[in-house]
Scaffold this motif. Structure first.
Motif, short mmCIF file in Angstrom:
data_model
loop_
_atom_site.label_atom_id
_atom_site.label_comp_id
_atom_site.label_asym_id
_atom_site.label_seq_id
_atom_site.Cartn_x
_atom_site.Cartn_y
_atom_site.Cartn_z
N ILE A 160 32.97 -19.32 31.31
CA ILE A 160 32.84 -18.99 29.88
C ILE A 160 34.16 -18.37 29.44
N GLY A 161 34.78 -18.96 28.44
CA GLY A 161 36.07 -18.43 28.01
C GLY A 161 36.59 -19.14 26.79
N PHE A 162 37.91 -19.14 26.62
CA PHE A 162 38.56 -19.75 25.48
C PHE A 162 39.92 -20.28 25.93
N GLU A 163 40.51 -21.14 25.13
CA GLU A 163 41.78 -21.76 25.52
C GLU A 163 42.92 -20.75 25.46
N LEU A 164 43.70 -20.70 26.52
CA LEU A 164 44.84 -19.80 26.59
C LEU A 164 45.80 -20.02 25.43
N GLY A 165 46.00 -21.26 25.03
CA GLY A 165 46.94 -21.57 23.98
C GLY A 165 46.68 -20.82 22.69
N SER A 166 45.41 -20.57 22.37
CA SER A 166 45.09 -19.87 21.13
C SER A 166 45.56 -18.42 21.17
N LEU A 167 45.53 -17.81 22.36
CA LEU A 167 46.02 -16.44 22.50
C LEU A 167 47.54 -16.40 22.45
N LEU A 168 48.18 -17.33 23.15
CA LEU A 168 49.64 -17.35 23.16
C LEU A 168 50.20 -17.59 21.75
N ALA A 169 49.49 -18.36 20.95
CA ALA A 169 49.98 -18.67 19.61
C ALA A 169 50.11 -17.42 18.75
N LEU A 170 49.32 -16.39 19.04
CA LEU A 170 49.40 -15.15 18.27
C LEU A 170 50.78 -14.51 18.36
N SER A 171 51.45 -14.69 19.50
CA SER A 171 52.74 -14.05 19.73
C SER A 171 53.90 -14.88 19.18
N ARG A 172 53.63 -16.08 18.75
CA ARG A 172 54.65 -16.99 18.21
C ARG A 172 55.83 -17.14 19.17
N PRO A 173 55.64 -17.89 20.25
CA PRO A 173 56.71 -18.08 21.24
C PRO A 173 57.99 -18.61 20.63
N LYS A 174 59.10 -18.11 21.12
CA LYS A 174 60.41 -18.57 20.66
C LYS A 174 60.73 -19.94 21.24
N GLY A 175 61.73 -20.59 20.66
CA GLY A 175 62.10 -21.93 21.10
C GLY A 175 62.62 -21.99 22.52
N ASN A 176 63.17 -20.88 23.03
CA ASN A 176 63.70 -20.88 24.39
C ASN A 176 62.67 -20.48 25.43
N ALA A 177 61.43 -20.23 25.01
CA ALA A 177 60.37 -19.92 25.97
C ALA A 177 59.92 -21.20 26.65
N LYS A 178 60.09 -21.27 27.96
CA LYS A 178 59.77 -22.48 28.72
C LYS A 178 58.66 -22.26 29.74
N PHE A 179 58.46 -21.01 30.17
CA PHE A 179 57.49 -20.70 31.21
C PHE A 179 56.68 -19.47 30.81
N VAL A 180 55.55 -19.30 31.50
CA VAL A 180 54.68 -18.15 31.25
C VAL A 180 54.41 -17.46 32.58
N LEU A 181 54.65 -16.16 32.62
CA LEU A 181 54.43 -15.35 33.82
C LEU A 181 53.22 -14.45 33.59
N PHE A 182 52.29 -14.48 34.53
CA PHE A 182 51.07 -13.67 34.46
C PHE A 182 51.10 -12.58 35.53
N GLN A 183 50.50 -11.44 35.21
CA GLN A 183 50.48 -10.33 36.15
C GLN A 183 49.09 -9.71 36.22
N THR A 184 48.65 -9.47 37.45
CA THR A 184 47.36 -8.85 37.71
C THR A 184 47.48 -7.33 37.65
N ALA A 185 46.38 -6.68 37.32
CA ALA A 185 46.33 -5.21 37.31
C ALA A 185 46.56 -4.65 38.71
N VAL A 186 47.20 -3.50 38.78
CA VAL A 186 47.32 -2.73 40.02
C VAL A 186 46.66 -1.38 39.77
N GLN A 187 45.62 -1.09 40.53
CA GLN A 187 44.90 0.18 40.39
C GLN A 187 44.88 0.89 41.74
N GLU A 188 45.10 2.16 41.71
CA GLU A 188 45.28 2.90 42.96
C GLU A 188 44.05 2.88 43.85
#
Length: 334
Positions: A160-188
């Motif tokens: 159950i979810g939604f398309e990632l593209g709709s979230l990324l569109a909120l940030s209005r990627p620049k023309g030189n954006a070619k890749f997307v880096l994701f990071q997981t939470a780190v909790q002690e």
């Protein structure tokens, strides 16, 4: 550090059974408007929802005791469904240990509220958005995807979810954006953060990446639930990536940061062993892992046993995503 975990299974060449769980995807492509289209996908205009989201009914999912509606999309379906008991107890989440049941037993310590995601990097508008605002902004739908692990086991899971593209569109990627880096939470309180030996001395935060056009593909999902329920901690609560045509390790869990970048990022497994785990990690039965074949997989369905089935190119989603790699050497870009 090179991580070597002994596998308890090796696919024997004489254990081939017919592939029965995949449905033909031409109807999906018709509803998505992809068949017969040439040219590249317009990255910042994801396919119109009314063309692909032909839902049949509405249900609700409780996330932190707040009900959110979701609809079932019949265009994305796989049968038979892997039982929830298997999908929620047999998985990889190395912050909680190396064994398949470690996340189930240890991930209850994961703090999932409050939760926010940062979107930054090569964007016109950096964003910090809470999970609550995400759930209010983007309609949820259930899609049943076939999950294929690089370790040669597979499941059919209703996400159950939604398309990632709709979230990324909120940030209005620049023309030189070619890749997307994701990071997981780190909790002690995460066991392998407190005691690195439990996680094979993997360096956290866990990171993964996609090419931007892969991230904007309508198949790429951000999941908040599964099986009609809130996403459990061991499966990457409260927000995880699901990229169904790639091996499962690309579908990073418990995401806290999404950064758009100009050059290909180095993911966690690339850093650990680039000879075995490439950036693309597309499901490809013709390209073996250095230590085992990828031609077949162990499907986990009902009962105590499993079925060996042939693996399909791009996990069976070739007609949707194959054109993204039309000019690539898939053995070199594994």
């Amino acid at each position: 550090m090179r991580i070597k975990i002994k596998k308890k299974y090796e696919i024997s060449e004489n254990l081939t059974t017919p592939q029965t769980i995949y449905k033909h995807r031409r109807q999906i492509l018709k509803t998505m408007g992809i068949l017969g289209l040439g040219g590249a996908l317009d990255l910042f205009n994801p396919l119109n929802a009314k063309d692909i989201n032909k839902q049949v009914h509405t249900q609700t999912i409780d996330i932190k005791n707040t009900p959110y509606p979701y609809t079932t999309n019949p265009n994305y379906s796989q049968t038979p469904i892997t039982p929830y008991a298997k999908a929620s107890t047999y998985n990889n989440f190395y912050e909680f240990g190396l064994q398949k049941d470690d996340p189930y037993h240890r991930a209850k310590v994961l703090q999932t509220s409050p939760w926010s995601v940062v979107i930054d990097g090569e964007v016109h508008q950096e964003i910090t958005i809470s999970l609550e605002d995400i759930l209010k902004k983007f309609p949820l739908q259930e899609r049943i995807y076939h999950l294929r692990c690089v370790e040669a086991w597979s499941m059919n899971i209703p996400w159950i979810g939604f398309e990632l593209g709709s979230l990324l569109a909120l940030s209005r990627p620049k023309g030189n954006a070619k890749f997307v880096l994701f990071q997981t939470a780190v909790q002690e309180q995460m066991p392998a953060v407190k005691n690195p030996a439990l996680g094979g001395y993997i360096k956290f935060p866990y990171q993964e990446g996609l090419r931007l056009d892969e991230a904007m593909c309508p198949l790429t999902l951000l999941a908040v639930g599964m099986y009609g329920k809130e996403l459990p901690p061991q499966n990457g609560a409260p927000l995880r990536l699901v990229v169904p045509w790639k091996y499962g390790f690309k579908s990073i869990k418990s995401i806290v940061r999404i950064t758009l970048v100009e050059t290909m990022p180095t993911s966690t497994w690339m850093r650990l062993d680039p000879s075995e785990y490439g950036f693309y990690a597309n499901v490809n039965p013709q390209v073996a892992h250095p230590r085992w074949s990828q031609a077949k997989e162990r499907f986990m369905g009902e009962g105590f046993g499993f079925s060996y089935i042939p693996t399909q190119m791009f996990n069976g989603y070739s007609e949707v995503v194959g054109r993204l790699y039309a000019k690539m050497d898939l053995k070199k870009n594994f």
